[in-house]
Design a protein around this motif. Structure first.
Motif, mmCIF file in Angstrom:
data_model
loop_
_atom_site.group_PDB
_atom_site.id
_atom_site.type_symbol
_atom_site.label_atom_id
_atom_site.label_comp_id
_atom_site.label_asym_id
_atom_site.label_seq_id
_atom_site.Cartn_x
_atom_site.Cartn_y
_atom_site.Cartn_z
ATOM 1 N N SER A 9 13.914 1.443 -10.048
ATOM 2 C CA SER A 9 14.234 1.933 -8.897
ATOM 3 C C SER A 9 13.987 2.351 -7.689
ATOM 4 N N THR A 10 12.830 2.429 -7.576
ATOM 5 C CA THR A 10 11.404 2.247 -6.270
ATOM 6 C C THR A 10 11.582 1.023 -5.515
ATOM 7 N N LEU A 11 11.499 0.350 -6.155
ATOM 8 C CA LEU A 11 11.310 -1.162 -5.887
ATOM 9 C C LEU A 11 12.996 -1.663 -5.808
ATOM 10 N N LYS A 12 13.846 -1.518 -6.009
ATOM 11 C CA LYS A 12 15.462 -1.543 -5.338
ATOM 12 C C LYS A 12 15.506 -1.189 -4.239
ATOM 13 N N ASN A 13 14.633 -0.053 -4.183
ATOM 14 C CA ASN A 13 15.018 1.289 -2.519
ATOM 15 C C ASN A 13 14.114 0.744 -1.848
ATOM 16 N N ALA A 14 13.108 -0.232 -1.948
ATOM 17 C CA ALA A 14 12.282 -0.869 -0.579
ATOM 18 C C ALA A 14 12.995 -1.963 -0.119
ATOM 19 N N ILE A 15 13.455 -2.554 -1.361
ATOM 20 C CA ILE A 15 13.741 -3.691 -0.981
ATOM 21 C C ILE A 15 14.636 -3.544 0.075
ATOM 22 N N LYS A 16 15.996 -2.606 -0.228
ATOM 23 C CA LYS A 16 17.374 -2.464 0.271
ATOM 24 C C LYS A 16 16.635 -1.622 2.089
ATOM 25 N N CYS A 17 15.292 -0.676 2.475
ATOM 26 C CA CYS A 17 15.257 -0.504 3.249
ATOM 27 C C CYS A 17 14.134 -0.954 4.223
ATOM 28 N N ASN A 18 14.069 -2.331 3.551
ATOM 29 C CA ASN A 18 12.594 -3.639 4.499
ATOM 30 C C ASN A 18 11.519 -2.878 4.363
ATOM 31 N N VAL A 46 -0.714 -6.120 -5.556
ATOM 32 C CA VAL A 46 -0.661 -4.589 -6.143
ATOM 33 C C VAL A 46 -2.643 -4.219 -6.506
ATOM 34 N N LYS A 47 -2.494 -3.340 -6.353
ATOM 35 C CA LYS A 47 -4.261 -2.973 -5.690
ATOM 36 C C LYS A 47 -4.208 -0.978 -5.632
ATOM 37 N N ASP A 48 -5.257 -1.158 -6.908
ATOM 38 C CA ASP A 48 -6.034 0.385 -6.890
ATOM 39 C C ASP A 48 -6.102 1.395 -5.798
ATOM 40 N N ILE A 49 -5.784 2.058 -5.635
ATOM 41 C CA ILE A 49 -6.002 3.325 -4.345
ATOM 42 C C ILE A 49 -6.049 4.393 -4.917
ATOM 43 N N ASN A 50 -6.727 5.231 -4.200
ATOM 44 C CA ASN A 50 -7.037 6.606 -3.733
ATOM 45 C C ASN A 50 -7.811 6.768 -5.808
ATOM 46 N N SER A 51 -8.491 6.471 -6.320
ATOM 47 C CA SER A 51 -9.971 5.913 -7.040
ATOM 48 C C SER A 51 -9.178 5.760 -8.299
ATOM 49 N N GLY A 52 -7.990 4.820 -8.254
ATOM 50 C CA GLY A 52 -7.903 4.327 -9.410
ATOM 51 C C GLY A 52 -6.168 5.308 -10.035
ATOM 52 N N LYS A 53 -5.797 6.368 -9.026
ATOM 53 C CA LYS A 53 -4.581 7.180 -9.219
ATOM 54 C C LYS A 53 -3.580 6.622 -8.735
ATOM 55 N N PHE A 54 -3.111 5.230 -7.772
ATOM 56 C CA PHE A 54 -2.031 5.145 -7.525
ATOM 57 C C PHE A 54 -2.513 3.769 -7.436
ATOM 58 N N LEU A 55 -1.202 2.994 -7.496
ATOM 59 C CA LEU A 55 -0.963 1.254 -6.764
ATOM 60 C C LEU A 55 -0.219 1.141 -6.004
ATOM 61 N N LYS A 56 -0.921 0.905 -5.236
ATOM 62 C CA LYS A 56 -0.091 0.534 -3.573
ATOM 63 C C LYS A 56 0.340 -0.784 -4.222
ATOM 64 N N VAL A 57 1.650 -1.384 -4.093
ATOM 65 C CA VAL A 57 2.494 -2.518 -3.892
ATOM 66 C C VAL A 57 3.020 -3.186 -3.057
ATOM 67 N N GLN A 58 2.670 -4.754 -2.661
ATOM 68 C CA GLN A 58 3.441 -4.980 -1.400
ATOM 69 C C GLN A 58 4.161 -6.077 -1.619
ATOM 70 N N LEU A 59 4.953 -5.697 -1.065
ATOM 71 C CA LEU A 59 6.150 -6.239 -0.951
ATOM 72 C C LEU A 59 6.527 -7.601 0.070
ATOM 73 N N GLY A 65 12.604 -12.399 6.684
ATOM 74 C CA GLY A 65 12.939 -11.329 6.229
ATOM 75 C C GLY A 65 13.563 -11.195 5.320
ATOM 76 N N ASN A 66 13.946 -11.577 4.548
ATOM 77 C CA ASN A 66 14.890 -11.103 3.105
ATOM 78 C C ASN A 66 14.177 -11.044 2.062
ATOM 79 N N PRO A 67 14.034 -10.384 1.552
ATOM 80 C CA PRO A 67 13.498 -10.369 0.338
ATOM 81 C C PRO A 67 13.248 -11.067 -0.868
ATOM 82 N N SER A 68 12.127 -11.756 -1.430
ATOM 83 C CA SER A 68 11.753 -12.462 -2.677
ATOM 84 C C SER A 68 13.163 -12.237 -3.788
#
Length: 127
Positions: A9-18, A46-59, A65-68
């Motif tokens: 659901s986070t990924l769906k919302n992110a691509i809708k908001c570009n 996909v990268k670990d950030i904040n001492s490995g507590k979070f993942l940063k996902v680059q869309l 400008g269309n999502p993959s």
């Protein structure tokens, strides 16, 4: 399963908001899912950030400008599990999208399951 629901659901919302990227709490299952999405070309990194507590996902977006990917649909939910046998996967493999399947050999796509001739729990598919 709840983690996968939250992630999709986070990924769906992110691509809708570009959005260019999202942050998601790190866990082993979501990391495997995102690495498989990266290997299939749906996300850029996909990268670990904040001492490995979070993942940063680059869309990933194309030059227009269309999502993959257009959409992520869940097959199994917390209340319902969908099992896909090898025979069912051979029928589904008609170019409708990429299915993500949890098997006894780990998290795989439908193509990889067909090569190994195994089935498993259908998690979601991406169009």
């Amino acid at each position: 399963m709840n983690l996968l629901c939250n992630l999709t659901s986070t990924l769906k919302n992110a691509i809708k908001c570009n959005k260019k990227f999202i942050f998601f709490p790190k866990n082993v299952f979501c990391l495997q899912f995102l690495k498989l999405m990266f290997e299939e070309g749906f996300i850029s990194s996909v990268k670990d950030i904040n001492s490995g507590k979070f993942l940063k996902v680059q869309l990933k977006y194309n030059l227009n400008g269309n999502p993959s990917f257009k959409e992520i649909k869940l097959l199994s939910t917390p209340g319902k599990t969908v099992f896909l046998s090898y025979q069912q996967l051979t029928k589904l493999n008609e170019g409708v999208g990429v299915f993500f399947i949890s098997t006894n050999e780990g998290l795989l796509t439908n193509d990889r399951c067909l090569k190994r001739k195994i089935g498993g729990t259908g998690l979601c598919y991406i169009i």
